[in-house]
Write a protein that holds these residues in place. Structure first.
Motif, PDB file in Angstrom:
ATOM      1  N   ALA A 133      10.702   8.609  -4.341  1.00 33.84           N
ATOM      2  CA  ALA A 133      10.643   7.415  -4.913  1.00 33.84           C
ATOM      3  C   ALA A 133      11.687   6.440  -4.599  1.00 33.84           C
ATOM      4  N   GLY A 134      11.547   5.245  -4.333  1.00 33.02           N
ATOM      5  CA  GLY A 134      12.715   4.304  -3.586  1.00 33.02           C
ATOM      6  C   GLY A 134      13.031   4.252  -2.153  1.00 33.02           C
ATOM      7  N   ARG A 135      12.266   5.038  -1.473  1.00 32.68           N
ATOM      8  CA  ARG A 135      12.418   5.152   0.046  1.00 32.68           C
ATOM      9  C   ARG A 135      11.136   4.691   0.834  1.00 32.68           C
ATOM     10  N   PRO A 136      11.156   4.238   1.774  1.00 28.13           N
ATOM     11  CA  PRO A 136       9.917   3.820   2.582  1.00 28.13           C
ATOM     12  C   PRO A 136       9.344   5.344   3.246  1.00 28.13           C
ATOM     13  N   ARG A 137       8.230   5.128   3.292  1.00 25.60           N
ATOM     14  CA  ARG A 137       7.439   6.574   3.929  1.00 25.60           C
ATOM     15  C   ARG A 137       8.048   6.948   5.226  1.00 25.60           C
ATOM     16  N   ARG A 138       8.072   8.075   5.615  1.00 28.51           N
ATOM     17  CA  ARG A 138       8.642   8.649   6.807  1.00 28.51           C
ATOM     18  C   ARG A 138       7.388   9.253   7.766  1.00 28.51           C
ATOM     19  N   ALA A 139       7.692   9.399   8.935  1.00 24.33           N
ATOM     20  CA  ALA A 139       6.807   9.810   9.965  1.00 24.33           C
ATOM     21  C   ALA A 139       5.892  10.978   9.395  1.00 24.33           C
ATOM     22  N   GLY A 140       4.554  10.812   9.542  1.00 21.80           N
ATOM     23  CA  GLY A 140       3.602  11.664   9.101  1.00 21.80           C
ATOM     24  C   GLY A 140       3.230  11.442   7.373  1.00 21.80           C
ATOM     25  N   GLU A 141       3.962  10.704   6.782  1.00 26.58           N
ATOM     26  CA  GLU A 141       3.491  10.279   5.315  1.00 26.58           C
ATOM     27  C   GLU A 141       2.518   9.147   5.477  1.00 26.58           C
ATOM     28  N   SER A 142       1.613   9.450   4.791  1.00 26.59           N
ATOM     29  CA  SER A 142       0.364   8.375   4.560  1.00 26.59           C
ATOM     30  C   SER A 142       0.280   7.704   3.291  1.00 26.59           C
ATOM     31  N   PRO A 143       0.043   6.438   3.137  1.00 26.14           N
ATOM     32  CA  PRO A 143       0.314   5.854   1.893  1.00 26.14           C
ATOM     33  C   PRO A 143      -1.173   5.947   1.019  1.00 26.14           C
ATOM     34  N   GLU A 144      -0.956   5.743  -0.067  1.00 28.10           N
ATOM     35  CA  GLU A 144      -2.307   5.811  -0.790  1.00 28.10           C
ATOM     36  C   GLU A 144      -3.091   4.798  -0.704  1.00 28.10           C
ATOM     37  N   GLU A 145      -4.399   4.751  -1.190  1.00 25.62           N
ATOM     38  CA  GLU A 145      -5.227   3.662  -1.017  1.00 25.62           C
ATOM     39  C   GLU A 145      -4.691   2.555  -1.915  1.00 25.62           C
ATOM     40  N   LEU A 146      -4.840   1.092  -1.244  1.00 27.97           N
ATOM     41  CA  LEU A 146      -4.504   0.012  -2.049  1.00 27.97           C
ATOM     42  C   LEU A 146      -5.322  -0.311  -3.198  1.00 27.97           C
ATOM     43  N   PHE A 147      -6.648  -0.037  -3.112  1.00 34.32           N
ATOM     44  CA  PHE A 147      -7.658  -0.524  -3.899  1.00 34.32           C
ATOM     45  C   PHE A 147      -8.333   0.623  -4.429  1.00 34.32           C
ATOM     46  N   PRO A 148      -7.827   1.675  -5.182  1.00 32.65           N
ATOM     47  CA  PRO A 148      -8.529   2.770  -5.571  1.00 32.65           C
ATOM     48  C   PRO A 148      -9.982   2.562  -6.195  1.00 32.65           C
TER      49      PRO A 148
END
Length: 320
Positions: A133-148
């Motif tokens: 929470a509150g930090r950008p993702r790091r190497a190896g972390e994938s973001p959730e789908e923008l439009f679920p």
């Protein structure tokens, strides 16, 4: 510190952008001139915040009726509840972050994500803050789908050029056939995200603070909105953060200082297929794609104006 030049200014010269800017300005000015705004502006602001939060949550997969959002007090039970709660917390605090935005936009983005991803009233568990929470993702972390989930456009919205609040808008010929809009490329890796966030922060900090020589508020807000969606800098809640950042820009740049124009409502009414397709234009980086994205953001904002105009009319008739 301003350099006196705005690198975003050339975007205002793209085909159709000046018309979008003018139509938005006209619609917003008309709303601000409504007689209800003279007496009940804080109430209109509060209602716009609620409706904008509900719409932003819907775009992030929690499509709740407005009255359900208004009625609820506990937003920690499940994923949809946490999304709605995060949208409401962001909406409530966004206006308090204006003083920080110009000099430290990355600090504001971190705060917005912390608000989205954390529930101060929740016990440790699914609703509590996570390490991300509150930090950008790091190497190896994938973001959730923008439009679920897919939201269909409201009937008649895109096909109503005669509406004085909407003006002319032509969806692509194959938009209805595709149904889910254009495919987006994968989110950039973490190192590219960090570099581009720094570039965005520097751009926002060095562009001129005055309106003379600077890009219009709609253009700046659309770029911030589009860049954050393209980067997907956090592991989750990127849509909530990007749409809140757009709202902060519109307030800070003076186009919507009272935050009464919920563009999120317009984005819902236009549907997720059109949203995704316009965003793909932004990501492409082509003049046509950028112009289309700015026009889409402008149309969504005018639909938000229409929503708040209806609220003002209801207040005037004593229905609210």
């Amino acid at each position: 510190m301003s350099t006196g030049t705005d690198p975003l200014a050339p975007l205002a010269e793209l085909p159709g952008v000046s018309e979008s800017v003018a139509e938005v300005r006209k619609a917003v000015d008309r709303l601000y001139g409504h007689r209800v705004m003279r007496r009940r502006a804080p109430e209109v602001t509060g209602e716009a915040a609620l409706r904008g939060a509900r719409a932003s949550a819907a775009l992030s997969g929690a499509d709740w009726p407005l009255e359900e959002v208004r009625r609820r007090s506990d937003f920690s039970a499940g994923a949809e509840e946490r999304t709605v709660g995060g949208a409401l917390r962001i909406s409530a605090e966004a206006g308090q972050l204006l003083s920080v935005w110009r000099t430290s936009p990355l600090q504001v983005l971190a705060r917005l994500h912390l608000l989205a991803a954390s529930d101060p009233g929740a016990a440790a568990g699914p609703g509590a803050a996570t390490a991300a929470a509150g930090r950008p993702r790091r190497a190896g972390e994938s973001p959730e789908e923008l439009f679920p989930s897919e939201l269909s456009p409201v009937e008649g919205v895109a096909a109503a050029p005669s509406d004085p609040l909407l003006g002319e808008f032509e969806p692509s010929a194959d938009q209805g056939q595709r149904g889910v809009g254009a495919a987006l490329p994968p989110a950039p890796p973490a190192d590219e995200v960090a570099a581009r966030l720094d570039q965005l922060a520097q751009l926002l900090a060095t562009r001129p603070s005055g309106v003379q020589g600077g890009a219009p508020a709609l253009v700046t807000a659309a770029v911030v909105h589009g860049e954050l969606l393209a980067l997907r800098p956090f592991a989750n809640y990127n849509g909530l953060v990007a749409r809140a950042a757009q709202r902060i820009v519109l307030i800070a740049e003076g186009l919507d200082p009272k935050a009464i124009c919920p563009a999120e409502v317009g984005l819902v009414e236009l549907g997720t297929a059109a949203y995704r397709e316009a965003l793909a234009g932004y990501v492409s980086g082509t003049p046509q794609g950028l112009a289309r994205w700015i026009a889409h953001c402008g149309l969504a904002l005018r639909l938000g104006v229409r929503e708040s105009t209806a609220v003002c009319e209801a207040m005037q008739r004593g229905m609210v």
